[in-house]
Structure formats: C-alpha cells, structure tokens
Design a protein around this motif. Structure first.
Motif, PDB file in Angstrom:
ATOM      1  N   SER A 266      32.099  42.534  49.459  1.00  0.00           N
ATOM      2  CA  SER A 266      32.939  41.758  50.371  1.00  0.00           C
ATOM      3  C   SER A 266      33.488  40.511  49.688  1.00  0.00           C
ATOM      4  O   SER A 266      34.641  40.116  49.912  1.00  0.00           O
ATOM      5  CB  SER A 266      32.158  41.362  51.621  1.00  0.00           C
ATOM      6  N   VAL A 267      32.658  39.875  48.866  1.00  0.00           N
ATOM      7  CA  VAL A 267      33.105  38.682  48.124  1.00  0.00           C
ATOM      8  C   VAL A 267      34.252  39.043  47.191  1.00  0.00           C
ATOM      9  O   VAL A 267      35.299  38.371  47.162  1.00  0.00           O
ATOM     10  CB  VAL A 267      31.932  38.065  47.342  1.00  0.00           C
TER      11      VAL A 267
ATOM     12  N   ALA B 191      40.077  39.218  45.836  1.00  0.00           N
ATOM     13  CA  ALA B 191      41.186  40.046  45.355  1.00  0.00           C
ATOM     14  C   ALA B 191      42.328  40.071  46.367  1.00  0.00           C
ATOM     15  O   ALA B 191      43.504  39.973  45.991  1.00  0.00           O
ATOM     16  CB  ALA B 191      40.691  41.458  45.065  1.00  0.00           C
ATOM     17  N   ASP B 192      42.000  40.178  47.639  1.00  0.00           N
ATOM     18  CA  ASP B 192      43.033  40.202  48.673  1.00  0.00           C
ATOM     19  C   ASP B 192      43.833  38.899  48.677  1.00  0.00           C
ATOM     20  O   ASP B 192      45.061  38.915  48.849  1.00  0.00           O
ATOM     21  CB  ASP B 192      42.412  40.433  50.053  1.00  0.00           C
TER      22      ASP B 192
ATOM     23  N   GLY C 204      49.422  36.035  45.606  1.00  0.00           N
ATOM     24  CA  GLY C 204      49.688  35.098  44.529  1.00  0.00           C
ATOM     25  C   GLY C 204      51.105  34.557  44.421  1.00  0.00           C
ATOM     26  O   GLY C 204      51.876  34.646  45.355  1.00  0.00           O
ATOM     27  N   PRO C 205      51.403  34.024  43.242  1.00  0.00           N
ATOM     28  CA  PRO C 205      50.648  34.160  41.991  1.00  0.00           C
ATOM     29  C   PRO C 205      49.384  33.311  41.896  1.00  0.00           C
ATOM     30  O   PRO C 205      48.563  33.512  41.012  1.00  0.00           O
ATOM     31  CB  PRO C 205      51.667  33.712  40.930  1.00  0.00           C
ATOM     32  N   TYR C 206      49.232  32.337  42.820  1.00  0.00           N
ATOM     33  CA  TYR C 206      48.042  31.488  42.808  1.00  0.00           C
ATOM     34  C   TYR C 206      47.269  31.676  44.111  1.00  0.00           C
ATOM     35  O   TYR C 206      47.725  32.379  45.019  1.00  0.00           O
ATOM     36  CB  TYR C 206      48.443  30.017  42.608  1.00  0.00           C
ATOM     37  N   LEU C 207      46.137  31.031  44.203  1.00  0.00           N
ATOM     38  CA  LEU C 207      45.318  31.172  45.404  1.00  0.00           C
ATOM     39  C   LEU C 207      46.057  30.733  46.661  1.00  0.00           C
ATOM     40  O   LEU C 207      45.861  31.302  47.740  1.00  0.00           O
ATOM     41  CB  LEU C 207      44.026  30.361  45.251  1.00  0.00           C
TER      42      LEU C 207
ATOM     43  N   PHE D 256      42.969  40.582  39.106  1.00  0.00           N
ATOM     44  CA  PHE D 256      42.192  39.574  38.388  1.00  0.00           C
ATOM     45  C   PHE D 256      42.719  39.397  36.967  1.00  0.00           C
ATOM     46  O   PHE D 256      42.817  38.279  36.456  1.00  0.00           O
ATOM     47  CB  PHE D 256      40.721  39.963  38.340  1.00  0.00           C
ATOM     48  N   GLN D 257      43.040  40.508  36.323  1.00  0.00           N
ATOM     49  CA  GLN D 257      43.539  40.441  34.951  1.00  0.00           C
ATOM     50  C   GLN D 257      44.832  39.632  34.879  1.00  0.00           C
ATOM     51  O   GLN D 257      44.996  38.779  34.002  1.00  0.00           O
ATOM     52  CB  GLN D 257      43.767  41.846  34.400  1.00  0.00           C
ATOM     53  N   ARG D 258      45.756  39.884  35.798  1.00  0.00           N
ATOM     54  CA  ARG D 258      47.019  39.137  35.808  1.00  0.00           C
ATOM     55  C   ARG D 258      46.773  37.658  36.025  1.00  0.00           C
ATOM     56  O   ARG D 258      47.388  36.800  35.379  1.00  0.00           O
ATOM     57  CB  ARG D 258      47.942  39.675  36.914  1.00  0.00           C
ATOM     58  N   TYR D 259      45.862  37.360  36.933  1.00  0.00           N
ATOM     59  CA  TYR D 259      45.570  35.962  37.265  1.00  0.00           C
ATOM     60  C   TYR D 259      44.926  35.241  36.088  1.00  0.00           C
ATOM     61  O   TYR D 259      45.340  34.124  35.733  1.00  0.00           O
ATOM     62  CB  TYR D 259      44.645  35.944  38.486  1.00  0.00           C
TER      63      TYR D 259
END
Length: 212
Positions: free
Chosen positions: A132-133, A138-139, A144-147, A178-181
């Motif tokens: 869930s975390v 990820a959702d 994005g591109p940021y939080l 995650f990789q993109r971020y």
C-alpha cells in the motif's frame, strides 16, 4: 541570519540534506561525522543527537534532528528559494503530508521489507502494509513530474534521494514511474556536486584509516 552548522556523514541519509542546502544557496558550516569510525556514538555527537543519527543542524539556539523536520525547517528558512509552499498556499498541506509520509510510513515499511519481517498487526503498524505504501507513492508520482504536480519542493529532494538509495539496495521496485523520477531529480547539478564531494570524503577517510 545565523549560520547553519550541518552535521553530515557521507553517503548516508544526510546526503540528501546536503543537496537541499546546495539548492537553497545556504551558507553553512560543515561538521563531518565518520560513521565507519563510530564517531556518531561518541559523547561529542551524542550531545547533538542522542540517537547517533544524521542529519542534524544547529541554527542559532535551535537544534533540529529528524530528517523530515530538518527539511521543513531549512526550506522555510529560505523562502526566496521557493522550495516550500507558504502557510496560506493550498499546496502547503500536501507538501507537509509527503514530507512526513517518508519517515512515518515509507522508512518503516522498507526497513521491515529489507529485514524480511512482517509488519506489526494492522492496528499497531505505523504504515499499514508495504504494498500500500509503494502503491500510494507511485500513484502520486504518476501525476508528476513532481510530488505536487508541476512544482518542485524540498519534499522532492528528500524523495529523490530516498528512492535512489532504496532502489539501489533492492528494497523498492524500480517501477518506471520511480525510475523517471529518480533520473529527473539526480540529474540536477546539486545532486552531482554532493555525490562528488561525498566520494572525495569517503576516499579521504579510507586513506586516513589505511595510515592509522
């Protein structure tokens, strides 16, 4: 403004804080802690943080430990850098949420996963369950591109650094989002400068240990 004293150990959680200081353009005095030599357990540093953890900062009479608190404090201290939404900004609440989510939910979840132990019962677990975390984070980043959408904040420096090392250690899946971020954040010049400095400090410590 009083100068900041920053307590740092290379290639640890405090490396992200060093990136933040660079991004903020802050003036600071650096106190290096050699954790491999056990300096974090010596009385001098335990007087700063009795848990023997980094990062920590001293600013005037204020002593701040705990990673999330350090990020929040520093970003608010330099409002002109634009890395912290103001108190009356609608993004302030989400910014606080994601900064605190790291230490309150993400780290406990990945530590349990790394140690191959089950979480506490749901009524006691600080994070619920690992999947869930990861899905929640990820959702959020998919938007994005940021939080916080198009606005980068200090929370992104925290999470860019955290995902970089947790994916590297294999305790977080290298999902495309995650990789993109991580690639986006670590491509920033401040991340490269800190990585270079950390590598130089580690090499210096190793040379000194070899001569001892």
């Amino acid at each position: 403004m009083s100068r900041i004293t920053f307590y740092h150990s290379p290639r640890t959680r405090s490396s992200g804080t060093l990136v933040l200081l660079e991004e903020l353009g802050a003036d600071y005095d650096l106190e290096l802690i050699n954790m491999k030599a056990g300096e974090q357990r010596q009385p001098a540093y335990l007087a700063i943080n009795p848990l023997g953890k980094v990062p920590a900062i001293r600013h005037g009479d204020a002593l701040v430990t705990e990673q999330g608190a350090v990020y929040l404090y520093l970003a608010d201290l330099f409002p002109r850098a634009g890395l912290a939404p103001a108190l009356d900004d609608p993004l302030r609440g989400p910014y606080l949420r994601w900064t605190v989510f790291y230490g309150s939910s993400f780290e406990p979840a990945v530590v349990d996963r790394a140690l191959k132990r089950d979480p506490a019962p749901s009524a006691m677990s600080p994070y619920g369950d690992y999947d869930s975390v990861i899905r929640t984070l990820a959702d959020q980043l998919e938007e994005g591109p940021y939080l916080l959408g198009n606005r980068m904040t200090a929370a992104d420096i925290l999470w860019g650094s955290a995902l970089n090392w947790t994916i590297g250690f294999g305790v977080v899946p290298n999902l495309p989002v995650f990789q993109r971020y991580v690639e986006r954040m670590t491509a920033r010049p401040a991340f490269a400068r800190v990585a270079e400095r950390d590598a130089a400090w580690v090499a210096e410590h190793e040379r000194a240990a070899g001569k001892a």
